[in-house]
Design an enzyme around this catalytic site. Sequence first.
Site, PDB file in Angstrom:
ATOM      1  N   GLU A   1       0.844  -1.201   0.000  1.00 29.94           N
ATOM      2  CA  GLU A   1       0.000   0.000   0.000  1.00 29.94           C
ATOM      3  C   GLU A   1       0.870   1.237   0.000  1.00 29.94           C
ATOM      4  OE1 GLU A   1      -0.137   2.068   2.897  1.00 29.94           O
ATOM      5  OE2 GLU A   1      -0.345   0.789   4.671  1.00 29.94           O
TER       6      GLU A   1
ATOM      7  N   ARG B   1      -1.458  -2.437  11.953  1.00 25.93           N
ATOM      8  CA  ARG B   1      -2.290  -2.915  10.845  1.00 25.93           C
ATOM      9  C   ARG B   1      -2.042  -2.036   9.622  1.00 25.93           C
ATOM     10  NH1 ARG B   1      -7.525  -2.811  10.793  1.00 25.93           N
ATOM     11  NH2 ARG B   1      -7.964  -4.914  10.026  1.00 25.93           N
TER      12      ARG B   1
ATOM     13  N   CYS C   1       7.409  -0.767  -1.974  1.00 25.98           N
ATOM     14  CA  CYS C   1       8.519  -1.680  -2.250  1.00 25.98           C
ATOM     15  C   CYS C   1       9.697  -1.525  -1.300  1.00 25.98           C
ATOM     16  CB  CYS C   1       8.974  -1.559  -3.700  1.00 25.98           C
ATOM     17  SG  CYS C   1       9.862  -0.035  -4.111  1.00 25.98           S
TER      18      CYS C   1
ATOM     19  N   HIS D   1      12.706   1.170  -7.606  1.00 23.11           N
ATOM     20  CA  HIS D   1      12.193  -0.091  -7.078  1.00 23.11           C
ATOM     21  C   HIS D   1      13.327  -0.855  -6.415  1.00 23.11           C
ATOM     22  CE1 HIS D   1       9.637  -3.528  -6.562  1.00 23.11           C
ATOM     23  NE2 HIS D   1      10.482  -4.307  -7.227  1.00 23.11           N
TER      24      HIS D   1
ATOM     25  N   ASP E   1      11.434 -10.816  -4.545  1.00 28.39           N
ATOM     26  CA  ASP E   1      10.785  -9.509  -4.558  1.00 28.39           C
ATOM     27  C   ASP E   1       9.423  -9.636  -3.894  1.00 28.39           C
ATOM     28  OD1 ASP E   1       9.696  -7.032  -5.068  1.00 28.39           O
ATOM     29  OD2 ASP E   1      10.290  -6.975  -7.172  1.00 28.39           O
TER      30      ASP E   1
END
Length: 274
Positions: free
Chosen positions: A40, A65, A70, A110, A125
């Site tokens: 998220e 929570r 990445c 990334h 990944d």
Amino acid sequence: MSDLSLSAYFSRIGYTGTPRPNLSTLTELQALHVRAIPFEGLDPLVGCPVKLDLPVIEAKLVTSRRGGYCFEHSVLFKSVLEQIGFAVTGLTGRVRWMSQPDSPLSPREHMLLSVAVEGVTRLVDVGFGACLIDEPLRFVTDVEQPTALGTFRLSAADGLFYLAARQPAGWRTMYVFDLVPQIHADYELGNWYTSTSPNVPFVHILILERLSDDRRHKIIADRYIIEGRDGERLEEHPIENADQLARLLDDVFGISPPVPAADLFARVAGAPRA
């Protein structure tokens, strides 16, 4: 970077085995991770800074929570693997998922891992949120590698490696990367760009993904999408109000958002679609 609590992490992802630096442990941890901790990008969307200090990531992804994107996922997973005894090298990739084939390469935005295990190098990944990878991939080119929820393929050209995922319309390139090892400072730079640049979708678009046993659950802007294997679109539903968004975040993704759902929905309703 300080160590994290392996017992807390194992509890978070539901791992009950005895961890050893072997392929079986690596495969199980990756499968559990992408099912338990959602991808998220809520913090960039609402203007909260994304921190890559391990205690901050542990508090966010393990004891709260929440999920992350990445850099957060891969910094966390790298630390877990290193504590178990795996040999891990951090790498960076240039995302191509939304790019035209002839477009210039993007910055290194990334994070992925190279893991040496049982004499073989694996690509690992846990944080590519457009198409989460649920198993370690062999570092071989031009070979289709099926997993529980996808089919992936590595190729090489001009000194670079390209990772692609099979989709209903054909192979789609996820990102391109090389084998130059990265240090934490490299990730800090990429993380700052990815969480603040107007050229990156996270500051404009709500993006989430979590895997279940046989489904990909996604939110992209104002749409809730359920996919099967290889990106097969099974369901798509508009997100029409803040209450519906709050239920999805709670029930499907297991997230307590950093701001009220009404604030998120106000951004979602006016956002472009990815």
